[in-house]
Design an enzyme around this catalytic site. Structure first.
Site, PDB file in Angstrom:
ATOM      1  N   ALA A   1       0.837  -1.206   0.000  1.00 22.83           N
ATOM      2  CA  ALA A   1       0.000   0.000   0.000  1.00 22.83           C
ATOM      3  C   ALA A   1       0.869   1.251   0.000  1.00 22.83           C
ATOM      4  O   ALA A   1       0.601   2.212  -0.731  1.00 22.83           O
ATOM      5  CB  ALA A   1      -0.937  -0.005   1.208  1.00 22.83           C
ATOM      6  N   ASP A   2       1.908   1.266   0.819  1.00 22.87           N
ATOM      7  CA  ASP A   2       2.805   2.421   0.860  1.00 22.87           C
ATOM      8  C   ASP A   2       3.487   2.640  -0.483  1.00 22.87           C
ATOM      9  O   ASP A   2       3.521   3.768  -1.005  1.00 22.87           O
ATOM     10  CB  ASP A   2       3.877   2.219   1.941  1.00 22.87           C
ATOM     11  CG  ASP A   2       3.379   2.581   3.338  1.00 22.87           C
ATOM     12  OD1 ASP A   2       2.265   3.119   3.452  1.00 22.87           O
ATOM     13  OD2 ASP A   2       4.106   2.329   4.310  1.00 22.87           O
ATOM     14  N   TYR A   3       4.038   1.585  -1.042  1.00 17.96           N
ATOM     15  CA  TYR A   3       4.792   1.733  -2.287  1.00 17.96           C
ATOM     16  C   TYR A   3       3.884   2.078  -3.471  1.00 17.96           C
ATOM     17  O   TYR A   3       4.228   2.932  -4.302  1.00 17.96           O
ATOM     18  CB  TYR A   3       5.587   0.461  -2.582  1.00 17.96           C
ATOM     19  CG  TYR A   3       6.901   0.400  -1.843  1.00 17.96           C
ATOM     20  CD1 TYR A   3       7.914   1.307  -2.110  1.00 17.96           C
ATOM     21  CD2 TYR A   3       7.130  -0.570  -0.872  1.00 17.96           C
ATOM     22  CE1 TYR A   3       9.121   1.260  -1.435  1.00 17.96           C
ATOM     23  CE2 TYR A   3       8.342  -0.621  -0.184  1.00 17.96           C
ATOM     24  CZ  TYR A   3       9.326   0.293  -0.475  1.00 17.96           C
ATOM     25  OH  TYR A   3      10.519   0.245   0.202  1.00 17.96           O
TER      26      TYR A   3
ATOM     27  N   GLY B   1       2.864   5.575  -3.234  1.00 15.45           N
ATOM     28  CA  GLY B   1       3.980   6.414  -3.654  1.00 15.45           C
ATOM     29  C   GLY B   1       4.067   6.533  -5.163  1.00 15.45           C
ATOM     30  O   GLY B   1       4.336   7.618  -5.703  1.00 15.45           O
TER      31      GLY B   1
END
Length: 413
Positions: free
Chosen positions: A183-185, A188
C-alpha cells in the site's frame, strides 16, 4: 573477490565502483523542484522515484532529528538523490521559511493526517498565495475527505480496507500479509504519477496553475483489484482466499523440487498445457477433455498432482533447464539471497551499490523503469540530516549569515 555478509550470502563487489553518475549525465526531470515534506514511505517514495530521474528533491526533516539504526537502511534507499534540510514547520518562522521555499518550487508532497498542514497555516490556499503554480500532493490512509478522513492509516490498514488482505492466504486460514509494504509503495507510485500529470497540465496543457493531488492507501490498493467490483455487482460473488489456486491460470502453482526449493510453473493455455504434459512424460493426458478449456479449473488438482510428482524428482536447476528448452513459462521462487546470486539481476542493474558513512556501502534496488535516452541513476548518496541547509537557505533563499545563525540557534532550522 566476493564479500560475504553475516549470513554467508555471496555479495559481488560493485562493478567498476559505486553506482554514482556525475552531474553531466542527461536527466529526464531536470529542472523540476519538489519539496518532500513526507514521513516514512507512502509520501516520500513518490519523490524518490522523481529524484531517481533527476528532479531536485528537498527533504524536510526536524531540527535535531537523529536516524535510528533500524531506520538507516530505509532512509538510505528512500532518501537517495535528495537534499536534506532541517525545518520545524510548527513554528511561525519555520512556516514563513517554508513558504519562501514553496515560492521557488514546483510541488510539495506531504502525508500527515488531513488537516495538519492547515493547522500549521500551510493549507493549499496559503501555498498557492505564495506560488500559484505550486502542486500539492497529499497522501493519507483514507483520503482528504469522507467520513474516515481523520482515521490514521498505515500500510497494512490500507491493504485490509482496500480488500487485498481478505484475498491473501490459504483457504480457511487467517488473512496473511503479502510481505511487502504494497500500500505504501503503490501509493507512492500514484503520488508521483499524479504530480507529473499536474505538471503536464500546468506547463503543457496551458493552465499555468497548480492543483491538489489526493492519494490514499486504500484507494491505491483497491485500484489494483481488477474485476472484483464487477463480479460482485453482477452476481454477488465475494471472492475468498484460495491460496495459490487461480481459476484463470490452470495449471499454475508452486511445486517443491528435489533440493527443497520452490518452482512456479504456469501453462494456462491449452497449447502450453499440452507442451508441459509432453515435457514431463504425461503425453497420455494430452487431449483429455478434463484438461482443456474451462474444464481445467475443475480438475486443477489432478494436473497439480502429476506436475508436482515430476518436479519433486528434479533439482531446481534441472527442472528450469528442461522447461527453458521446452518453452514452458516458469519462475523460481526466489529469496533475497537467490536474487543476489542471479546473473540476470546484475546484468539489468537491479541491485546497485551506494556509499554510506556507517556501512561503507549499502546495496539497494536499482532504477525502474529503464529509459533509453535519459536513464535514471543514483546521482548522490543519502544525505545526512540537514546536510544542505546552507545550500538551500543561503544559496537558494538568500538568507544572511545572521539570519541563518539565528534560526539555527532557535531550532527553526
Amino acid at each position: 573477490m566476493t564479500e560475504t555478509n553475516e549470513h554467508s550470502f555471496p555479495i559481488p563487489p560493485p562493478a567498476g565502483g559505486f553506482d554514482l553518475r556525475g552531474d553531466s549525465a542527461p536527466r529526464a526531470l531536470q529542472g523540476l523542484r519538489v519539496i518532500d515534506a513526507g514521513q516514512v514511505l507512502a509520501g516520500p517514495f513518490g519523490p524518490t522515484l522523481l529524484a531517481d530521474f533527476g528532479a531536485e528533491v528537498i527533504k524536510i526533516e526536524l531540527p535535531g532529528e537523529k536516524v535510528r539504526t533500524e531506520q538507516r537502511l530505509n532512509r538510505a534507499v528512500e532518501s537517495r538523490n535528495k537534499k536534506s534540510v532541517t525545518l520545524d514547520l510548527r513554528k511561525p518562522e519555520g512556516r514563513d521559511l517554508f513558504l519562501k521555499l514553496v515560492a521557488v518550487s514546483d510541488a510539495v508532497v506531504e502525508n500527515y493526517t488531513p488537516g495538519t498542514f492547515e493547522k500549521w497555516g500551510l493549507g493549499y490556499n496559503e501555498l498557492a498565495a505564495a506560488n500559484p503554480r505550486i502542486i500539492l500532493v497529499r497522501v493519507s490512509g483514507y483520503g482528504q475527505d469522507g467520513p474516515y478522513a481523520q482515521r490514521r492509516g498505515y500500510d497494512r490498514i490500507g491493504q485490509a480496507f482496500g480488500g487485498l488482505l481478505h484475498l491473501t492466504g490459504e483457504s480457511g486460514q487467517p488473512p496473511a500479509h503479502p510481505g511487502y509494504m504494497l500500500a505504501d509503495y503503490i501509493t507512492g507510485m500514484f503520488n508521483a504519477l499524479g504530480l507529473l500529470m499536474a505538471v503536464y497540465n500546468r506547463d503543457i496543457g496551458g493552465s499555468g496553475r497548480g492543483q491538489v493531488i489526493d492519494a490514499s492507501l486504500y484507494e491505491s490498493i483497491f485500484r489494483l483489484s481488477n474485476t472484483l467490483a464487477g463480479e460482485y455487482a453482477l452476481s454477488g460473488t465475494v471472492r475468498d482466499r484460495l491460496g495459490t489456486f487461480r481459476a484463470w491460470s490452470v495449471p499454475g502453482n508452486q511445486y517443491r523440487t528435489a533440493d527443497d526449493r520452490w518452482l512456479l510453473i504456469i501453462a494456462s493455455s491449452d497449447k502450453l498445457t499440452a507442451r508441459l504434459l509432453e515435457t514431463i512424460g504425461r503425453g497420455d493426458m494430452v487431449g483429455d477433455p478434463r484438461f482443456t478449456g474451462t474444464a481445467k479449473a475443475q480438475n486443477a488438482h489432478l494436473l497439480d498432482e502429476v506436475i508436482a510428482a515430476w518436479v519433486e524428482t528434479k533439482t531446481l536447476a534441472e527442472a528450469m533447464e528442461i522447461l527453458v528448452e521446452a518453452g514452458v513459462p516458469f519462475g523460481p521462487v526466489n529469496t533475497i539471497a537467490d536474487i543476489f546470486a542471479d546473473e540476470h539481476v546484475w546484468a539489468r542493474q537491479n541491485i546497485i551499490a551506494v556509499p554510506d558513512p556507517v556501512h561503507d556501502v549499502i546495496y539497494m534496488p536499482g532504477i525502474v523503469p529503464h529509459l533509453s535516452m535519459t536513464p535514471g541513476a543514483i546521482y548522490a548518496p543519502t544525505p545526512e540530516i540537514g546536510q544542505h541547509n546552507r545550500e538551500v537557505y543561503q544559496g537558494m533563499l538568500h538568507l544572511s549569515d545572521d539570519d541563518f545563525d539565528r534560526l539555527q540557534q532557535a531550532s527553526v532550522i
